[in-house]
Design a protein around this motif. Structure first.
Motif, mmCIF file in Angstrom:
data_model
loop_
_atom_site.group_PDB
_atom_site.id
_atom_site.type_symbol
_atom_site.label_atom_id
_atom_site.label_comp_id
_atom_site.label_asym_id
_atom_site.label_seq_id
_atom_site.Cartn_x
_atom_site.Cartn_y
_atom_site.Cartn_z
ATOM 1 N N ARG A 135 0.833 -1.208 0.000
ATOM 2 C CA ARG A 135 0.000 0.000 0.000
ATOM 3 C C ARG A 135 0.869 1.260 0.000
ATOM 4 O O ARG A 135 0.538 2.263 -0.639
ATOM 5 C CB ARG A 135 -0.932 0.010 1.222
ATOM 6 C CG ARG A 135 -2.138 -0.898 1.081
ATOM 7 C CD ARG A 135 -3.170 -0.628 2.180
ATOM 8 N NE ARG A 135 -2.687 -1.071 3.490
ATOM 9 C CZ ARG A 135 -2.871 -2.289 3.974
ATOM 10 N NH1 ARG A 135 -3.521 -3.186 3.260
ATOM 11 N NH2 ARG A 135 -2.420 -2.622 5.169
ATOM 12 N N GLN A 136 1.986 1.210 0.722
ATOM 13 C CA GLN A 136 2.854 2.382 0.811
ATOM 14 C C GLN A 136 3.595 2.662 -0.492
ATOM 15 O O GLN A 136 3.641 3.809 -0.955
ATOM 16 C CB GLN A 136 3.874 2.180 1.939
ATOM 17 C CG GLN A 136 4.874 3.336 2.074
ATOM 18 C CD GLN A 136 5.905 3.081 3.157
ATOM 19 O OE1 GLN A 136 5.747 2.198 3.990
ATOM 20 N NE2 GLN A 136 6.984 3.848 3.132
ATOM 21 N N PHE A 137 4.165 1.620 -1.090
ATOM 22 C CA PHE A 137 5.003 1.814 -2.268
ATOM 23 C C PHE A 137 4.245 1.638 -3.579
ATOM 24 O O PHE A 137 4.740 2.012 -4.636
ATOM 25 C CB PHE A 137 6.188 0.840 -2.233
ATOM 26 C CG PHE A 137 7.200 1.183 -1.185
ATOM 27 C CD1 PHE A 137 8.191 2.119 -1.416
ATOM 28 C CD2 PHE A 137 7.157 0.568 0.067
ATOM 29 C CE1 PHE A 137 9.130 2.436 -0.448
ATOM 30 C CE2 PHE A 137 8.095 0.870 1.042
ATOM 31 C CZ PHE A 137 9.082 1.812 0.781
ATOM 32 N N GLY A 138 3.059 1.049 -3.530
ATOM 33 C CA GLY A 138 2.277 0.808 -4.730
ATOM 34 C C GLY A 138 2.452 -0.616 -5.226
ATOM 35 O O GLY A 138 3.488 -1.247 -5.044
ATOM 36 N N GLY A 139 1.396 -1.109 -5.877
ATOM 37 C CA GLY A 139 1.457 -2.447 -6.443
ATOM 38 C C GLY A 139 0.174 -3.211 -6.234
ATOM 39 O O GLY A 139 -0.636 -2.889 -5.363
ATOM 40 N N VAL A 140 -0.025 -4.255 -7.075
ATOM 41 C CA VAL A 140 -1.178 -5.152 -7.026
ATOM 42 C C VAL A 140 -2.488 -4.349 -6.951
ATOM 43 O O VAL A 140 -3.350 -4.627 -6.117
ATOM 44 C CB VAL A 140 -1.061 -6.170 -5.868
ATOM 45 C CG1 VAL A 140 -2.016 -7.342 -6.102
ATOM 46 C CG2 VAL A 140 0.347 -6.706 -5.737
ATOM 47 N N GLY A 141 -2.574 -3.336 -7.774
ATOM 48 C CA GLY A 141 -3.819 -2.590 -7.880
ATOM 49 C C GLY A 141 -3.902 -1.327 -7.054
ATOM 50 O O GLY A 141 -4.946 -0.684 -7.014
ATOM 51 N N PRO A 150 -6.661 -0.945 6.376
ATOM 52 C CA PRO A 150 -6.252 -2.297 5.995
ATOM 53 C C PRO A 150 -7.416 -3.226 5.690
ATOM 54 O O PRO A 150 -7.260 -4.187 4.945
ATOM 55 C CB PRO A 150 -5.460 -2.783 7.217
ATOM 56 C CG PRO A 150 -4.986 -1.547 7.884
ATOM 57 C CD PRO A 150 -6.061 -0.520 7.651
ATOM 58 N N HIS A 151 -8.580 -2.922 6.237
ATOM 59 C CA HIS A 151 -9.733 -3.799 6.013
ATOM 60 C C HIS A 151 -10.533 -3.402 4.780
ATOM 61 O O HIS A 151 -11.496 -4.071 4.416
ATOM 62 C CB HIS A 151 -10.639 -3.788 7.244
ATOM 63 C CG HIS A 151 -9.949 -4.268 8.490
ATOM 64 N ND1 HIS A 151 -9.575 -5.578 8.663
ATOM 65 C CD2 HIS A 151 -9.533 -3.601 9.599
ATOM 66 C CE1 HIS A 151 -8.973 -5.709 9.838
ATOM 67 N NE2 HIS A 151 -8.934 -4.531 10.425
ATOM 68 N N SER A 152 -10.117 -2.308 4.115
ATOM 69 C CA SER A 152 -10.878 -1.876 2.946
ATOM 70 C C SER A 152 -10.280 -2.411 1.651
ATOM 71 O O SER A 152 -10.897 -2.291 0.601
ATOM 72 C CB SER A 152 -10.919 -0.343 2.895
ATOM 73 O OG SER A 152 -9.617 0.181 2.669
ATOM 74 N N TRP A 153 -9.107 -2.966 1.712
ATOM 75 C CA TRP A 153 -8.494 -3.561 0.520
ATOM 76 C C TRP A 153 -7.677 -4.759 0.992
ATOM 77 O O TRP A 153 -6.537 -4.658 1.392
ATOM 78 C CB TRP A 153 -7.605 -2.546 -0.209
ATOM 79 C CG TRP A 153 -7.072 -3.063 -1.511
ATOM 80 C CD1 TRP A 153 -5.826 -3.527 -1.747
ATOM 81 C CD2 TRP A 153 -7.766 -3.161 -2.753
ATOM 82 N NE1 TRP A 153 -5.679 -3.917 -3.060
ATOM 83 C CE2 TRP A 153 -6.864 -3.708 -3.701
ATOM 84 C CE3 TRP A 153 -9.058 -2.854 -3.175
ATOM 85 C CZ2 TRP A 153 -7.222 -3.940 -5.035
ATOM 86 C CZ3 TRP A 153 -9.399 -3.087 -4.489
ATOM 87 C CH2 TRP A 153 -8.498 -3.614 -5.407
ATOM 88 N N HIS A 154 -8.298 -5.914 0.957
ATOM 89 C CA HIS A 154 -7.746 -7.097 1.606
ATOM 90 C C HIS A 154 -6.714 -7.792 0.726
ATOM 91 O O HIS A 154 -6.990 -8.839 0.148
ATOM 92 C CB HIS A 154 -8.864 -8.075 1.972
ATOM 93 C CG HIS A 154 -9.903 -7.514 2.883
ATOM 94 N ND1 HIS A 154 -9.737 -7.453 4.246
ATOM 95 C CD2 HIS A 154 -11.121 -6.977 2.633
ATOM 96 C CE1 HIS A 154 -10.816 -6.917 4.803
ATOM 97 N NE2 HIS A 154 -11.663 -6.617 3.842
ATOM 98 N N LEU A 155 -5.543 -7.211 0.589
ATOM 99 C CA LEU A 155 -4.457 -7.951 -0.042
ATOM 100 C C LEU A 155 -4.128 -9.144 0.851
ATOM 101 O O LEU A 155 -3.839 -8.983 2.034
ATOM 102 C CB LEU A 155 -3.219 -7.057 -0.204
ATOM 103 C CG LEU A 155 -3.315 -5.905 -1.199
ATOM 104 C CD1 LEU A 155 -2.038 -5.086 -1.157
ATOM 105 C CD2 LEU A 155 -3.565 -6.408 -2.612
ATOM 106 N N ARG A 156 -4.160 -10.315 0.279
ATOM 107 C CA ARG A 156 -3.911 -11.523 1.064
ATOM 108 C C ARG A 156 -2.805 -12.334 0.424
ATOM 109 O O ARG A 156 -2.530 -12.202 -0.767
ATOM 110 C CB ARG A 156 -5.180 -12.365 1.193
ATOM 111 C CG ARG A 156 -6.233 -11.705 2.070
ATOM 112 C CD ARG A 156 -7.409 -12.617 2.301
ATOM 113 N NE ARG A 156 -8.408 -11.995 3.159
ATOM 114 C CZ ARG A 156 -9.560 -12.564 3.491
ATOM 115 N NH1 ARG A 156 -9.859 -13.764 3.032
ATOM 116 N NH2 ARG A 156 -10.410 -11.937 4.274
#
Length: 468
Positions: A135-141, A150-156
């Motif tokens: 989320r900090q550096f960017g990536g995967v959308g 953290p609960h609004s975009w659940h990168l898993r």
């Protein structure tokens, strides 16, 4: 690819290292301790690798040390090598890092393994740190510096033990997600990969590694795999059709020759995957985790070029075995209990080490060092291009950050230069067709670059004289 900064140089190539200084160019004396150990190794170890007659026994930073026998009696002396191969892009913090050693020792005395039948207190923290840094550096959308709940975009994520295991997991997940998006799941089972790509040696990863040298002895591989050409828009529509469940590509191909994917082409590939419901996988095992100066090779690309999943491994725990897949929420929600598993993946020992290593890799001072050392290394390689224009492709300097390749002109010259450099105390790699590859630790210094490139210039001088 690069703007040439070096146009002329009053002084010629470095001649300091022209004479062979290391003893690993010949076999150790018969009866020496090194010779005995090598003989025992041959008797008990399957010959899947061709190795030089040198045994490394310690390291520090970018330095590796091996015993070189003086004669056939007793121990030899220690000799130093400068490691510009980085354990094949693994040792981002260098060898014997004190922080890694301290964390490993502490965790080894606390808890090493519980199995995935139970939670441990480090695997979740590792995946949380991966998501937060993404989320900090960017990536995967996500765009760089994205500040989301953290609960609004659940990168898993899923934790495994190696890069090929991460790719195997991603291919399985893509098959299930692709089937869930199709009205005829039985017909949506195909994969797409690309020429010069490398994704591993297990059967699934090997099936999407289109190199006859690796594939031919193990045919038949998994079916329904199509091979495209990197950066080619031609036939992209027919290549990725409704039957394709997953597409796997390296944003910078490493083993295949250090070939970067064009951003516009990745955007078109992303768009086509969306049109047919295929899952896009970026294999960033070699080019990810700050090697290119950003967390992911795709971190600062437009979101339209981002994948559904990114796989990682090599530098994640600075040499301790680990692999992982990080995915968008719409992919993660399709994967259910029992769809995949691993005995050792995500154990507390390696997870804690990786959690620590990620914190070090994301340090702004280290990422700035990557960018600065990349600029300087490119300057030195450009100098080699000019000094040895008869041997080096003038347009053959490729890559980004500290993943760089230099294309040579003559067949088999890269392997000769690699051996010459090793005899002079510098370890480098080859890739693809006649390409030298440089993937040193991210703690690289200007003095390290100068030493390695001075050795390389000497090697080219020797090679030129041998051709005369």
């Amino acid at each position: 690819m690069f703007r040439r900064a070096f146009a002329s140089q009053s002084n010629g190539p470095c001649t300091k290292y022209m004479d062979v200084t290391h003893a690993d160019c010949t076999n150790p004396p018969s009866g020496s301790s090194v010779a005995q150990e090598l003989d025992e190794f041959k008797m008990t170890t399957l010959g899947t690798y061709v190795r030089p007659p040198v045994i490394f026994c310690s390291g520090k930073g970018l330095n590796l040390y091996a015993e070189v026998p003086v004669d056939n009696h007793g121990p030899g002396t220690m000799t130093r090598y400068l490691d510009f191969a980085g354990g094949i892009a693994v040792n981002s913090l260098g060898h014997a890092d004190e922080g890694v050693a301290d964390i490993a020792a502490e965790q080894a005395s606390t808890l090493v393994h519980t199995s995935n039948l139970y939670h441990n207190n480090w695997s979740g923290r590792l995946l949380q740190r991966l998501a937060e840094l993404t989320r900090q550096f960017g990536g995967v959308g996500l765009a760089p510096k994205t500040r989301l709940d953290p609960h609004s975009w659940h990168l898993r994520g899923f934790l495994a033990n190696s890069g090929t295991e991460a790719n195997e997991a991603a291919l399985k997940f893509a098959r299930k997600v692709g089937s869930s998006r199709s009205t005829s799941p039985a017909s949506k089972t195909g994969y797409v990969c690309f020429q010069n790509g490398f994704h591993g040696r297990t059967m699934g990863a090997l099936s999407v590694t289109p190199n006859p040298k690796y594939q031919a002895p193990f045919d038949p591989l998994i079916p329904n795999v199509r091979v495209g050409e990197l950066n080619s828009f031609e036939n992209l529509q027919s290549l990725v059709d409704e039957s394709v469940a997953g597409v796997i590509v390296e944003p910078i191909q490493g083993e295949g020759g250090v070939f970067p994917a064009d951003i516009d082409w990745l955007i078109a590939l992303r768009q086509r995957c969306d049109q047919v419901g295929a899952v896009l996988i970026y294999d960033e095992i070699q080019c990810g985790l700050f090697r290119t100066g950003t967390m992911w090779c795709h971190s600062e690309m437009p979101i339209a070029a981002h994948p559904d999943m990114v796989t990682m491994a090599k530098p994640l725990a600075n040499g301790f075995p680990i692999g992982a897949v990080l995915m968008r929420p719409e992919v993660a929600e399709v994967v259910a209990a029992g769809d995949h598993g691993t005995t050792f993946g995500g154990g507390p020992f390696t997870s804690r080490i990786a959690h620590y290593v990620l914190g070090r890799l994301s340090d702004p001072a280290l990422t700035e060092n990557v960018r600065e050392m990349s600029r300087y290394l490119v300057e030195r390689l450009e100098r080699i291009q000019v000094l040895f224009e008869d041997m080096v492709d003038p347009n053959g300097l490729r890559g980004r950050g500290l993943l760089l390749g230099l294309q040579l002109k003559q067949p088999d010259l890269s392997s000769k230069i690699l051996a010459m450099a090793r005899h002079r105390g510098v370890l480098i790699l080859t890739a693809g067709q006649n390409t030298l590859r440089f993937v040193p630790s991210l703690t690289l210094t200007k003095a390290d670059v100068d030493e390695a490139m001075d050795v390389l210039e000497s090697c080219f001088l020797v090679a030129r004289k041998q051709q005369l």
